[in-house]
Design a protein around this motif. Structure first.
Motif, PDB file in Angstrom:
ATOM      1  N   ALA A 152     125.146  15.971  30.328  1.00 19.19           N
ATOM      2  CA  ALA A 152     124.178  14.925  30.645  1.00 19.19           C
ATOM      3  C   ALA A 152     124.323  14.501  32.106  1.00 19.19           C
ATOM      4  CB  ALA A 152     124.372  13.722  29.722  1.00 19.19           C
ATOM      5  N   ARG A 153     125.549  14.330  32.551  1.00 16.12           N
ATOM      6  CA  ARG A 153     125.793  13.962  33.950  1.00 16.12           C
ATOM      7  C   ARG A 153     125.544  15.140  34.876  1.00 16.12           C
ATOM      8  NH1 ARG A 153     131.376  10.545  33.940  1.00 16.12           N
ATOM      9  NH2 ARG A 153     131.235  11.248  36.101  1.00 16.12           N
ATOM     10  N   HIS A 154     125.890  16.338  34.428  1.00 14.18           N
ATOM     11  CA  HIS A 154     125.681  17.560  35.210  1.00 14.18           C
ATOM     12  C   HIS A 154     124.201  17.718  35.571  1.00 14.18           C
ATOM     13  CE1 HIS A 154     126.201  21.809  36.362  1.00 14.18           C
ATOM     14  NE2 HIS A 154     125.143  22.071  35.604  1.00 14.18           N
ATOM     15  N   PHE A 155     123.327  17.597  34.580  1.00  9.72           N
ATOM     16  CA  PHE A 155     121.903  17.753  34.845  1.00  9.72           C
ATOM     17  C   PHE A 155     121.315  16.516  35.516  1.00  9.72           C
ATOM     18  CE2 PHE A 155     122.329  20.899  31.295  1.00  9.72           C
ATOM     19  CZ  PHE A 155     122.147  22.008  32.101  1.00  9.72           C
ATOM     20  N   GLY A 156     122.023  15.390  35.425  1.00  8.40           N
ATOM     21  CA  GLY A 156     121.622  14.221  36.194  1.00  8.40           C
ATOM     22  C   GLY A 156     121.721  14.477  37.690  1.00  8.40           C
ATOM     23  N   LEU A 157     122.691  15.300  38.104  1.00  8.90           N
ATOM     24  CA  LEU A 157     122.808  15.684  39.512  1.00  8.90           C
ATOM     25  C   LEU A 157     121.588  16.485  39.959  1.00  8.90           C
ATOM     26  CD1 LEU A 157     126.577  16.747  39.653  1.00  8.90           C
ATOM     27  CD2 LEU A 157     125.555  14.651  40.547  1.00  8.90           C
ATOM     28  N   PHE A 158     121.055  17.332  39.066  1.00  6.43           N
ATOM     29  CA  PHE A 158     119.849  18.092  39.373  1.00  6.43           C
ATOM     30  C   PHE A 158     118.696  17.133  39.662  1.00  6.43           C
ATOM     31  CE2 PHE A 158     120.576  22.608  37.800  1.00  6.43           C
ATOM     32  CZ  PHE A 158     121.953  22.492  37.757  1.00  6.43           C
ATOM     33  N   VAL A 159     118.627  16.068  38.877  1.00 14.16           N
ATOM     34  CA  VAL A 159     117.553  15.078  39.041  1.00 14.16           C
ATOM     35  C   VAL A 159     117.663  14.388  40.396  1.00 14.16           C
ATOM     36  CG1 VAL A 159     116.609  12.927  38.139  1.00 14.16           C
ATOM     37  CG2 VAL A 159     117.350  14.720  36.557  1.00 14.16           C
ATOM     38  N   ILE A 160     118.880  14.022  40.784  1.00 14.19           N
ATOM     39  CA  ILE A 160     119.094  13.329  42.057  1.00 14.19           C
ATOM     40  C   ILE A 160     118.699  14.211  43.227  1.00 14.19           C
ATOM     41  CG2 ILE A 160     120.861  12.367  43.582  1.00 14.19           C
ATOM     42  CD1 ILE A 160     122.351  11.457  41.051  1.00 14.19           C
ATOM     43  N   VAL A 161     119.121  15.476  43.210  1.00 17.86           N
ATOM     44  CA  VAL A 161     118.794  16.395  44.306  1.00 17.86           C
ATOM     45  C   VAL A 161     117.282  16.616  44.384  1.00 17.86           C
ATOM     46  CG1 VAL A 161     119.048  18.768  45.137  1.00 17.86           C
ATOM     47  CG2 VAL A 161     121.042  17.525  44.277  1.00 17.86           C
ATOM     48  N   ALA A 162     116.631  16.745  43.235  1.00 18.28           N
ATOM     49  CA  ALA A 162     115.178  16.918  43.225  1.00 18.28           C
ATOM     50  C   ALA A 162     114.480  15.693  43.821  1.00 18.28           C
ATOM     51  CB  ALA A 162     114.685  17.174  41.810  1.00 18.28           C
ATOM     52  N   LEU A 163     115.000  14.509  43.531  1.00 18.38           N
ATOM     53  CA  LEU A 163     114.426  13.284  44.080  1.00 18.38           C
ATOM     54  C   LEU A 163     114.557  13.265  45.604  1.00 18.38           C
ATOM     55  CD1 LEU A 163     113.134  10.533  43.645  1.00 18.38           C
ATOM     56  CD2 LEU A 163     115.430   9.583  43.306  1.00 18.38           C
ATOM     57  N   VAL A 164     115.715  13.695  46.100  1.00 17.20           N
ATOM     58  CA  VAL A 164     115.906  13.779  47.554  1.00 17.20           C
ATOM     59  C   VAL A 164     114.920  14.775  48.162  1.00 17.20           C
ATOM     60  CG1 VAL A 164     117.520  14.445  49.374  1.00 17.20           C
ATOM     61  CG2 VAL A 164     118.338  13.121  47.416  1.00 17.20           C
ATOM     62  N   SER A 165     114.704  15.892  47.491  1.00 21.68           N
ATOM     63  CA  SER A 165     113.760  16.902  47.971  1.00 21.68           C
ATOM     64  C   SER A 165     112.347  16.334  48.039  1.00 21.68           C
ATOM     65  CB  SER A 165     113.784  18.130  47.051  1.00 21.68           C
ATOM     66  OG  SER A 165     112.838  19.096  47.455  1.00 21.68           O
ATOM     67  N   ILE A 166     111.959  15.543  47.038  1.00 25.15           N
ATOM     68  CA  ILE A 166     110.629  14.929  47.034  1.00 25.15           C
ATOM     69  C   ILE A 166     110.467  13.999  48.229  1.00 25.15           C
ATOM     70  CG2 ILE A 166     109.144  13.295  45.814  1.00 25.15           C
ATOM     71  CD1 ILE A 166     110.205  14.448  43.184  1.00 25.15           C
ATOM     72  N   ILE A 167     111.501  13.209  48.505  1.00 20.51           N
ATOM     73  CA  ILE A 167     111.445  12.276  49.631  1.00 20.51           C
ATOM     74  C   ILE A 167     111.314  13.032  50.950  1.00 20.51           C
ATOM     75  CG2 ILE A 167     112.745  10.524  50.903  1.00 20.51           C
ATOM     76  CD1 ILE A 167     113.981   9.689  48.209  1.00 20.51           C
ATOM     77  N   ILE A 168     112.110  14.092  51.103  1.00 20.73           N
ATOM     78  CA  ILE A 168     112.050  14.887  52.332  1.00 20.73           C
ATOM     79  C   ILE A 168     110.678  15.526  52.506  1.00 20.73           C
ATOM     80  CG2 ILE A 168     112.963  16.957  53.470  1.00 20.73           C
ATOM     81  CD1 ILE A 168     115.677  16.274  52.262  1.00 20.73           C
TER      82      ILE A 168
END
Length: 205
Positions: A152-168
């Motif tokens: 659950a936490r492992h794939f939560g990291l995927f979510v965070i990185v994707a959010l950063v990508s959206i912002i960029i």
């Protein structure tokens, strides 16, 4: 009387949706019919290949989830349904994104930014579903263990990185060299250090 959920039927339906998504990829592969029916557009074939193996990767994550638990409830069924819907959506942004890299699809900076936002949004929502499914098992299943919390936490990291990508991508930073995509390379070190930290804290593995 409440009847138990039939996991095999849920998996069969899910596999059918993944197969349909693969079919959509196949039918979109073009050929240069005006020259020869045997002459393949290799750039289109490349985008199909990358998209297909991305789809296989998502299927593998889905497959492993059902191997790691026998627990099923209405919440997981709902999350799985949303996930499958997103899978069908996701194949089009990723294929278009690859086509833009190979030159098959000519777009300007604003369109490239929007396309990357769509790709990262699909990525974010898909792995949000995976993270929530694992979290649900961890909180509700009698046979749950720390491994479910880990994923659950492992794939939560995927979510965070994707959010950063959206912002960029939204700010159009580094579009010329694909910074919104390069940012996904952070997943490697993030997941490694998370695994090391989790093992030290819980001795789960």
């Amino acid at each position: 009387m409440k009847l138990p959920h039939n996991i095999s039927r849920i998996e069969a339906f899910s596999d059918g949706v993944f197969a349909f998504a693969a079919t959509l990829l196949v039918v979109s592969v073009g050929t240069q019919a005006e020259n020869s029916i045997l002459q393949v557009d290799w750039m289109m074939f490349l985008s199909f290949g990358v998209s297909f193996f991305a789809l296989v990767g998502l299927w593998s994550v889905h497959y492993n989830f059902f191997r790691r638990t026998n627990y099923m409830d209405n919440m997981i069924i709902a999350l799985n349904a949303i996930l499958l819907f997103l899978i069908l959506y996701y194949i089009f942004p990723i294929k278009s994104l690859i086509n833009s890299w190979t030159g098959t699809l000519q777009i300007n900076a604003d369109e490239f930014s929007s396309l990357f936002q769509l790709y990262s949004l699909g990525f974010l929502l898909i792995f949000t579903c995976y993270a929530l499914m694992y979290w649900r098992v961890y909180k509700k299943a009698n046979n749950s263990n720390m491994q479910h919390m880990f994923y659950a936490r492992h794939f939560g990291l995927f979510v965070i990185v994707a959010l950063v990508s959206i912002i960029i991508a939204r700010l159009q930073l580094g579009l010329n060299y694909g910074l919104p995509g390069i940012i996904y390379m952070l997943l490697g070190p993030f997941c490694y250090f998370h695994a090391v930290y989790f093992q030290k804290k819980t001795n789960a593995f």
